[in-house]
Design an enzyme around this catalytic site. Structure first.
Site, mmCIF file in Angstrom:
data_model
loop_
_atom_site.group_PDB
_atom_site.id
_atom_site.type_symbol
_atom_site.label_atom_id
_atom_site.label_comp_id
_atom_site.label_asym_id
_atom_site.label_seq_id
_atom_site.Cartn_x
_atom_site.Cartn_y
_atom_site.Cartn_z
ATOM 1 N N GLU A 1 89.521 26.254 116.798
ATOM 2 C CA GLU A 1 88.196 25.615 116.710
ATOM 3 C C GLU A 1 88.218 24.308 115.942
ATOM 4 O OE1 GLU A 1 86.254 28.493 114.286
ATOM 5 O OE2 GLU A 1 85.945 29.897 115.927
ATOM 6 N N CYS B 1 67.809 4.162 97.846
ATOM 7 C CA CYS B 1 67.550 4.161 96.404
ATOM 8 C C CYS B 1 68.244 5.314 95.694
ATOM 9 C CB CYS B 1 66.055 4.211 96.158
ATOM 10 S SG CYS B 1 65.229 2.878 96.995
#
Ligand SMILES: *Cc1c(COP(=O)(O)O)cnc(C)c1O
Length: 404
Positions: free
Chosen positions: A260, A328
């Site tokens: 996977e 920010c």
């Protein structure tokens, strides 16, 4: 390789570019490594879940490893065969289990006894027999970043070997559970083979003892993902050696190997393109402020991950700079002390190796729209996700707004 300036003006920035040819080469290399056995590569959709990316792998014969029903639905939508879809994850809601059973996917990967009992009850109610695998936590240190380690008992994933054994015995006797697989996934960005070898050995022994002692016939040996890639100067695991370690562990057993990978298939196919807004100097510190930010690409902020940063067609003497976004937060950066030439407004910067866990981790923090995504294939570029708009971003809130 491609004209980044032209792509930036065509699609605007910030922008994700994915080299589909590289993805295909990675897939084929891994598939080839396992060619001595029946194998299924189930692409870990969470690395990059753009429908066109999943579809690209589906066309090569890939399955999908999913960690939410949303990802299962994406995989189905993108054309992955339902018998190649695995549903993993440490906490699945009842509705998710129900829907996974309804879709009749290859198997549901269980991560606790409690989850097994939930699934059994749901399957019973639906008159179904659920194909399952159990995620074993082999308690092995994968020698990777602690945030992406998953194979230690201190991590939340999987169950101990003794618990797994108990679960297999229960499932084998149940009318509503069919234990077809076994699974482990010890971490991500793995660059050492030894922990994988150790885990594979332990889990393969468990398979043998389940067969001999309790008659449980496991068909799928799921070795998880986690193969590391080069971000900076790592020495990644050679897929052929990786495969050999697994084949050795499975000596004498007739199992389909399931792998996977996420990062291995997509990370180095990705280029994040962003424009310089300004340069500034705070005391002795040089900052390059770009139009992309942590909401677009979170890995540096989240893991302090390194990504190579390059300029596009800019000359000049290089000095160290922090490359930061407009969000920010002090943690909003792509790179620190990066050697860069003097930069001007609109110059282009490329952040490399951003095809995995890039866009999929993007958010709308600071009410920033998500970037566009473009596929590069056979010398052509093709939009695979358009840039979000402000109107789309607020659509789900707008109808509830009072007293406008
Ligand atoms: C995240 C994850 C993967 C993929 O990990 P990569 O490091 O991207 O290869 C595979 N399997 C499971 C269960 C996962 O959670």
């Amino acid at each position: 390789m491609v004209d980044l300036k032209q792509l930036a003006s065509k699609y605007k920035t910030p922008l994700y570019l994915y080299d589909f040819t590289h993805m295909q080469a990675q897939y084929e290399q891994l598939k080839q490594a396992f060619s001595a056995r029946k194998s299924l590569i189930a692409y870990a959709v969470k690395a990059n879940s753009n429908l066109s990316v999943i579809n690209h792998f589906a066309k090569m014969g890939s399955g999908a490893d999913c960690v939410s029903i949303g990802e299962v639905k994406r995989a189905l939508k993108a054309g992955v065969s339902k018998y190649k879809i695995i549903f993993s994850g440490v906490g699945k809601a009842d509705e998710e289990l129900e829907e996974a059973l309804k879709e009749d996917i290859l198997m549901i990967n269980l991560e606790s006894e409690a989850e097994m009992h939930r699934l059994e009850a749901i399957a019973q109610k639906m008159g179904k027999k659920a194909r399952i695998s159990i995620r074993v936590n082999p308690n092995i240190d994968p020698q990777t970043h602690p945030y992406i380690s998953t194979g230690l008992h201190e991590n939340k994933f999987g169950v101990e070997i003794d618990v797994a054994k108990k679960m297999y015995i229960h499932a084998n006797a149940s009318d509503h559970l069919d234990p077809v697989g076994i699974h482990f996934h010890i971490g991500s960005q793995l660059t050492e083979l030894a922990p994988i070898k150790e885990a594979a050995g332990l889990v393969a022994d468990l398979v043998r003892s389940l067969k001999a002692a309790v008659g449980v016939e496991i068909k799928f040996f799921d070795i998880g993902g986690g193969l590391g890639v080069i971000y900076k100067d790592e020495t990644p695991i050679d897929p052929a050696k990786y495969a050999q370690v697994i084949l050795d562990a499975l000596e004498g057993q007739d199992l389909t190997i399931v792998c996977e990978p996420g990062r291995f298939l997509t990370a180095n196919a990705g280029y994040f393109l962003t424009r310089v807004l300004y340069e500034k100097q705070n005391g002795s510190k040089r900052f390059v402020i770009v139009d992309g930010a942590m909401n677009d690409l979170l890995r540096p902020s989240l893991y302090n991950a390194y990504h190579k940063i390059e300029t596009v067609e800019v000359e000049g003497e290089k000095t160290p700079a922090n490359v930061v976004g407009p969000v920010c937060e002090s943690g909003d950066f792509f790179g620190k002390e990066v050697e860069l030439p003097p930069l001007e407004h609109n110059d282009l910067i490329v952040v490399r190796s951003t095809g995995a866990y890039g866009f999929t981790m993007a958010s709308n923090y600071n009410t920033r729209v998500k970037p566009a995504e473009v596929a590069l294939e056979n010398g052509k570029d093709r939009l695979i996700r358009k840039r979000e708009t402000f109107e789309e971003l607020i659509a789900d809130e707008e109808e509830f707004l009072q007293n406008v």
